[in-house]
Design a protein around this motif. Structure first.
Motif, PDB file in Angstrom:
ATOM      1  N   PHE A 238      33.406  20.130  35.274  1.00 27.88           N
ATOM      2  CA  PHE A 238      32.308  20.282  36.238  1.00 27.88           C
ATOM      3  C   PHE A 238      31.186  21.040  35.537  1.00 27.88           C
ATOM      4  O   PHE A 238      31.384  22.162  35.057  1.00 27.88           O
ATOM      5  CB  PHE A 238      32.788  21.044  37.477  1.00 27.88           C
ATOM      6  CG  PHE A 238      31.733  21.241  38.519  1.00 27.88           C
ATOM      7  CD1 PHE A 238      31.304  20.192  39.323  1.00 27.88           C
ATOM      8  CD2 PHE A 238      31.144  22.495  38.693  1.00 27.88           C
ATOM      9  CE1 PHE A 238      30.329  20.388  40.287  1.00 27.88           C
ATOM     10  CE2 PHE A 238      30.168  22.685  39.656  1.00 27.88           C
ATOM     11  CZ  PHE A 238      29.765  21.633  40.458  1.00 27.88           C
ATOM     12  N   ASN A 239      29.999  20.418  35.466  1.00 29.80           N
ATOM     13  CA  ASN A 239      28.837  20.991  34.780  1.00 29.80           C
ATOM     14  C   ASN A 239      27.833  21.467  35.825  1.00 29.80           C
ATOM     15  O   ASN A 239      27.250  20.656  36.543  1.00 29.80           O
ATOM     16  CB  ASN A 239      28.196  19.950  33.860  1.00 29.80           C
ATOM     17  CG  ASN A 239      27.163  20.562  32.929  1.00 29.80           C
ATOM     18  OD1 ASN A 239      26.703  21.685  33.143  1.00 29.80           O
ATOM     19  ND2 ASN A 239      26.787  19.810  31.890  1.00 29.80           N
ATOM     20  N   THR A 240      27.632  22.793  35.929  1.00 27.95           N
ATOM     21  CA  THR A 240      26.713  23.341  36.938  1.00 27.95           C
ATOM     22  C   THR A 240      25.255  23.067  36.629  1.00 27.95           C
ATOM     23  O   THR A 240      24.389  23.255  37.495  1.00 27.95           O
ATOM     24  CB  THR A 240      26.911  24.861  37.064  1.00 27.95           C
ATOM     25  OG1 THR A 240      26.687  25.464  35.785  1.00 27.95           O
ATOM     26  CG2 THR A 240      28.310  25.197  37.545  1.00 27.95           C
ATOM     27  N   SER A 241      24.968  22.621  35.375  1.00 30.85           N
ATOM     28  CA  SER A 241      23.567  22.329  35.031  1.00 30.85           C
ATOM     29  C   SER A 241      23.146  20.926  35.438  1.00 30.85           C
ATOM     30  O   SER A 241      21.974  20.576  35.357  1.00 30.85           O
ATOM     31  CB  SER A 241      23.345  22.537  33.528  1.00 30.85           C
ATOM     32  OG  SER A 241      24.144  21.635  32.779  1.00 30.85           O
ATOM     33  N   GLU A 242      24.131  20.091  35.885  1.00 32.02           N
ATOM     34  CA  GLU A 242      23.777  18.764  36.401  1.00 32.02           C
ATOM     35  C   GLU A 242      22.965  18.925  37.677  1.00 32.02           C
ATOM     36  O   GLU A 242      23.284  19.783  38.519  1.00 32.02           O
ATOM     37  CB  GLU A 242      25.035  17.954  36.683  1.00 32.02           C
ATOM     38  CG  GLU A 242      25.818  17.531  35.458  1.00 32.02           C
ATOM     39  CD  GLU A 242      25.157  16.365  34.742  1.00 32.02           C
ATOM     40  OE1 GLU A 242      24.276  15.704  35.350  1.00 32.02           O
ATOM     41  OE2 GLU A 242      25.506  16.130  33.573  1.00 32.02           O
ATOM     42  N   PRO A 243      21.935  18.104  37.846  1.00 32.71           N
ATOM     43  CA  PRO A 243      21.102  18.246  39.061  1.00 32.71           C
ATOM     44  C   PRO A 243      21.912  18.133  40.361  1.00 32.71           C
ATOM     45  O   PRO A 243      21.663  18.871  41.320  1.00 32.71           O
ATOM     46  CB  PRO A 243      20.087  17.097  38.924  1.00 32.71           C
ATOM     47  CG  PRO A 243      20.014  16.841  37.444  1.00 32.71           C
ATOM     48  CD  PRO A 243      21.395  17.096  36.910  1.00 32.71           C
ATOM     49  N   ASP A 244      22.887  17.222  40.388  1.00 34.33           N
ATOM     50  CA  ASP A 244      23.696  17.062  41.606  1.00 34.33           C
ATOM     51  C   ASP A 244      24.683  18.214  41.802  1.00 34.33           C
ATOM     52  O   ASP A 244      25.284  18.340  42.875  1.00 34.33           O
ATOM     53  CB  ASP A 244      24.464  15.737  41.561  1.00 34.33           C
ATOM     54  CG  ASP A 244      23.540  14.532  41.664  1.00 34.33           C
ATOM     55  OD1 ASP A 244      22.419  14.693  42.191  1.00 34.33           O
ATOM     56  OD2 ASP A 244      23.937  13.447  41.201  1.00 34.33           O
ATOM     57  N   ASN A 245      24.862  19.025  40.759  1.00 37.58           N
ATOM     58  CA  ASN A 245      25.849  20.109  40.822  1.00 37.58           C
ATOM     59  C   ASN A 245      25.216  21.487  40.929  1.00 37.58           C
ATOM     60  O   ASN A 245      25.927  22.490  40.856  1.00 37.58           O
ATOM     61  CB  ASN A 245      26.747  20.084  39.576  1.00 37.58           C
ATOM     62  CG  ASN A 245      27.544  18.793  39.461  1.00 37.58           C
ATOM     63  OD1 ASN A 245      27.612  18.016  40.397  1.00 37.58           O
ATOM     64  ND2 ASN A 245      28.125  18.560  38.298  1.00 37.58           N
ATOM     65  N   TYR A 246      23.890  21.543  41.095  1.00 40.23           N
ATOM     66  CA  TYR A 246      23.208  22.838  41.119  1.00 40.23           C
ATOM     67  C   TYR A 246      23.609  23.610  42.384  1.00 40.23           C
ATOM     68  O   TYR A 246      23.464  23.135  43.508  1.00 40.23           O
ATOM     69  CB  TYR A 246      21.698  22.641  41.081  1.00 40.23           C
ATOM     70  CG  TYR A 246      20.924  23.936  41.193  1.00 40.23           C
ATOM     71  CD1 TYR A 246      20.859  24.818  40.125  1.00 40.23           C
ATOM     72  CD2 TYR A 246      20.283  24.265  42.389  1.00 40.23           C
ATOM     73  CE1 TYR A 246      20.155  26.014  40.232  1.00 40.23           C
ATOM     74  CE2 TYR A 246      19.576  25.446  42.499  1.00 40.23           C
ATOM     75  CZ  TYR A 246      19.517  26.328  41.422  1.00 40.23           C
ATOM     76  OH  TYR A 246      18.826  27.502  41.531  1.00 40.23           O
ATOM     77  N   LEU A 247      24.098  24.826  42.184  1.00 34.89           N
ATOM     78  CA  LEU A 247      24.552  25.656  43.304  1.00 34.89           C
ATOM     79  C   LEU A 247      23.782  26.960  43.421  1.00 34.89           C
ATOM     80  O   LEU A 247      24.047  27.753  44.319  1.00 34.89           O
ATOM     81  CB  LEU A 247      26.051  25.982  43.133  1.00 34.89           C
ATOM     82  CG  LEU A 247      26.987  24.773  43.108  1.00 34.89           C
ATOM     83  CD1 LEU A 247      28.413  25.227  42.817  1.00 34.89           C
ATOM     84  CD2 LEU A 247      26.934  24.021  44.433  1.00 34.89           C
ATOM     85  N   GLY A 248      22.816  27.196  42.521  1.00 34.08           N
ATOM     86  CA  GLY A 248      22.021  28.418  42.579  1.00 34.08           C
ATOM     87  C   GLY A 248      21.936  29.080  41.217  1.00 34.08           C
ATOM     88  O   GLY A 248      22.775  28.864  40.331  1.00 34.08           O
TER      89      GLY A 248
END
Length: 773
Positions: A238-248
């Motif tokens: 899981f990549n938090t830098s992906e636009p769909d994965n942005y959480l803050g």
């Protein structure tokens, strides 16, 4: 000269002024303390006379909740720069404008210094947060409160999690499912749809990559297909830098960390799951005619058919040799014994069947039915069947004393029951079975447990039951219940039998009837036991009958007839009889002695000779031949309906007892001597006399309470003594109906009541005399 009141007024004024001055100092300081604890986001200026806190900087840096420790050092000094030692420092972490977490209490040292260190709580929201430290005012030292504020960035962390349906799978199953979710460090699932997760399935040198997206519940799902045995690894990224994965900005992945106030590392979170695929065959077992995998049967009453099917390592039915086993686990799952082992061949479609009878050889308890293919080199997948075998309890009553089937029993009786318990199939003695004696109250639809016991090593028991003191019905049901042993069905025996609360003896001479209530050691008369106005010489016909309080005839073992203390006749095992009295020429006492109950009743015959107005002469001995006895009646006489209340008969009264004040004094005397039956008789006589003195005609069938009600209706003046009169009724009814003695407290109260009634009657008579004058 100054008065005391003047001094007092000045003192009060002075105290009030001191209170106002003290309040003007204390209350504002205390209010500041409370206010600032509730609203830690508002800064407060430090006045010159307050304690000051010092620190190097108010920005602390970036921290990860649940992982990072926060450290704050400083000192507490007064307005002159002097350290404030041994003072509490309170630490709060603001998580919103209206809410704060209390971190803890720290103390300054001798130099006024403090060191605060704590692990950043996992429940702090990410983002910019404030820490407040606070010291309370010290009024004795003349210093106020102090505040300091620090701010920091709080980061949270997310993890990706792989969850497989199973960690092992048989080759013939072909596939296994898995799910992937993203979870915050506080354990909550990120419930966001369409997040992107990269998945790799690795088997030996083969790698299969795929991209999955989460559903509305934040979970991504997939299936691993396998064509060979071995280990399969499922890796999720899981990549938090992906636009769909942005959480803050303050949500970190597992690969990120903080160094010198900077966030470094890869924005990746990784997890793996492992699946082991192995070669196995499968055996399917079922009970015939049911879909349930568990079955309960009673030994000696059941036939069972086990249906099975064999599937080879490819998942196809095949002809094969299988071993069916039945394992006994005992009654508490603490035993293991191979009870049945049977080798069977499946047919070409893989089916096989086994039938067996659950006979005496099956002990009560739990059995597991399983199967294998007799080939130890392969793994067998089988879902075992669960069989519970129960047995019946045989409850045997050897004797019951008294024999309830042949004897009518009085309330309050002790019933002793002896019996034993056996296995209903093989007759084994059963130890530890709970035996209960239960009274079934059909009128109220309830059951009352009277007593219980347990069987001994030989399966025997003795149960002692005390019946209730009062029954509302003349027929009761007693249930003996045997229960409480694992894998044994409860057993019970019911006995319906007749009971009574007391017996009633009715004696009729001519048109005169006399009734007594009988209980062991106690006989209570219902009406006056004197036969008046007999003209001597007289011939009398006497009839008696004994029934219980429910109106049923009751045989007694013996009744002895005495005339003037001389025995003249005796009856055995009867409930009724007639006897004649001839040539009675003077006052005569007739006594009936009931042997079963150890009680006796007496009837006094008073009369006069022709031409005379009073009975005379001594009590002669009537010869035996003067009594003609007729044994039990062939045709039962019609019984007059029995009274609902049992009344005490007044004794033959002397002249002093006929005066109402004499009767009152006799009530008091009998109470002091604890002659309760005699006291009850005088209470009855008192109400009779009170009624006749007020012009009320009293019949013998009236109850004492009914006489009392007639007195109140006739003369309203007696309402003033209502409480005292009702207390006398209470004493009377407790003795007569309750068969009880009065307590010491009741006897003490009786003295006061008698005195008050005496005074009341004297006053009432005086008022009437004055009125007549």
């Amino acid at each position: 000269m100054i008065s005391i009141n003047s001094y007092r007024s000045r003192a009060i004024t002075l105290l009030f002024l001191v209170f106002l001055l003290f309040s003007s100092i204390i209350i504002p300081l205390k209010w500041d303390s409370i206010r600032t604890q509730l609203d830690h986001g508002n800064l407060k200026d430090i006045e010159e006379d307050q304690v000051r806190s010092t620190a190097l900087t108010n920005y602390l840096g970036i921290y990860v909740r649940g992982e990072s420790y926060v450290n704050i050092s400083g000192s507490l000094v007064d307005q002159n720069g002097e350290p404030v030692a041994n003072t509490d420092i309170f630490v709060f972490l603001n998580i919103s404008d209206d809410e704060a977490i209390f971190i803890g209490t720290y103390k300054t040292d001798i130099n006024g210094s403090f060191n605060i260190s704590f692990l950043l709580p996992i429940n702090v929201p990410e983002g910019n947060r404030t820490i407040t430290i606070y010291s309370e005012p010290n009024l004795r030292a003349g210093i106020g409160d102090a505040w300091a504020y620090y701010w920091l960035y709080v980061c949270s962390r997310v993890h990706v999690n792989v969850l497989l349906e199973k960690n092992e799978a048989a080759f013939f199953e072909n596939n296994a499912s898995f799910s992937i979710s993203v979870i915050f460090d506080n354990g909550s699932v990120v419930q966001r749809e369409n997040m992107l997760i990269s998945v790799s399935v690795i088997h030996e040198s083969m790698i299969e990559n795929a991209s999955l997206r989460t559903g509305p519940d934040g979970v991504a799902r997939g299936i691993v297909n396998f064509t060979s045995v071995g280990e399969y690894t499922i890796e999720a990224v899981f990549n938090t830098s992906e636009p769909d994965n942005y959480l803050g900005d303050f949500v970190l992945a597992d690969g990120q960390y903080v160094v010198d106030g900077s966030i470094l590392g890869e924005t990746l979170s990784t997890d793996i799951g492992t699946l082991s695929v192995y070669l196995a065959d499968r055996i399917i077992l079922n009970f015939e005619n049911t879909q349930s995998r568990s079955l309960q049967v009673i030994r000696g009453e059941a036939s069972i058919s086990i249906l099975g099917r064999y599937l080879n390592i490819s998942g196809f039915p095949d002809r094969h040799l299988v071993n069916l086993s039945v394992i006994y686990l005992g009654t508490n799952d603490n035993y293991y014994e191979l009870f049945v082992s049977k080798v069977l061949w499946s047919d070409v479609d893989g089916y096989f069947k086994y039938n067996f009878e659950v006979n005496e050889s099956f002990l009560p308890g739990r059995y597991i039915i399983s199967c294998d293919d007799v080939n130890e080199s392969t793994v067998d997948i089988v879902d075992p069947l669960d069989l519970s075998v129960f047995s019946n309890i045989s409850l045997n009553i050897v004797y019951m004393s008294p024999n309830v089937s042949a004897t009518r029993i009085s309330s309050g009786s002790l019933v002793e029951i002896f019996g034993y318990v056996r296995d209903g199939i093989d007759g084994t003695a059963l130890e530890g079975v709970t035996i209960k004696g239960i009274l079934v109250d059909n009128s109220l639809g309830r059951e009352i447990t009277l007593n219980q016991t347990n069987t001994d090593i030989e399966g025997s028991f003795i149960l002692m039951l005390v019946l209730p003191e009062t029954f509302e019905s003349g027929i009761i049901t007693l249930k003996i219940l045997a229960e409480g042993l694992n894998y044994y069905l409860s057993a019970e025996r019911e006995f319906s039998f007749e009971v009574y609360n007391h017996l009633i003896l009715r004696l009729r001479i001519g048109n005169n009837s006399y009734i007594w209530s009988l209980r062991e050691g106690l006989a209570l008369a219902q009406n006056d036991t004197v036969l008046y106005n007999i003209e001597f010489p007289a011939n009398l016909t006497a009839y008696f009958v004994i029934v219980d309080d429910f109106g049923r005839r009751m045989n007694v073992s013996s009744i002895t007839i005495l005339v003037n203390d001389t025995g003249v006749a005796e009856f055995f095992n009867i409930s009724e009889a007639i006897f004649y009295l001839v040539n009675i020429n003077s006052t005569t006492n007739i006594t009936l002695i009931i042997g079963d109950l150890d009680v006796s009743v007496s009837l006094l015959v008073l009369g006069r000779f022709l031409g005379s107005t009073e009975g005379t002469g001594p009590l002669p001995n009537i010869p035996f031949f003067a009594i003609l006895v007729i044994s039990i009646l062939a045709v039962p006489l019609i019984l007059i309906t029995l009274m609902s209340e049992i009344k005490v008969i007044t004794h033959t009264r002397s002249e002093s007892e006929k005066d109402i004040f004499g009767i009152i004094l006799n009530i008091e005397r009998a109470g002091m001597e604890r002659k309760f039956l005699e006291m009850a008789a005088f209470i009855r006589a008192f109400f009779n006399k009170l009624a006749t003195d007020n012009g009320i005609s009293v019949s013998s069938y009236l109850t004492t309470r009914e006489i009392y009600q007639l007195i109140l209706e006739k003369n309203e003046e007696f309402a003033d003594a209502k409480d005292h009169l009702e207390f006398l009724l209470h004493c009377y009814e407790k003795i007569v109906y309750g068969f009880k003695r009065l307590s010491d407290r009741e006897l003490q109260k009786l003295k006061t009541v008698i005195s008050d009634i005496y005074i009341f009657l004297k006053s009432l008579i005086a008022r009437r005399e004055n009125k007549n004058a």
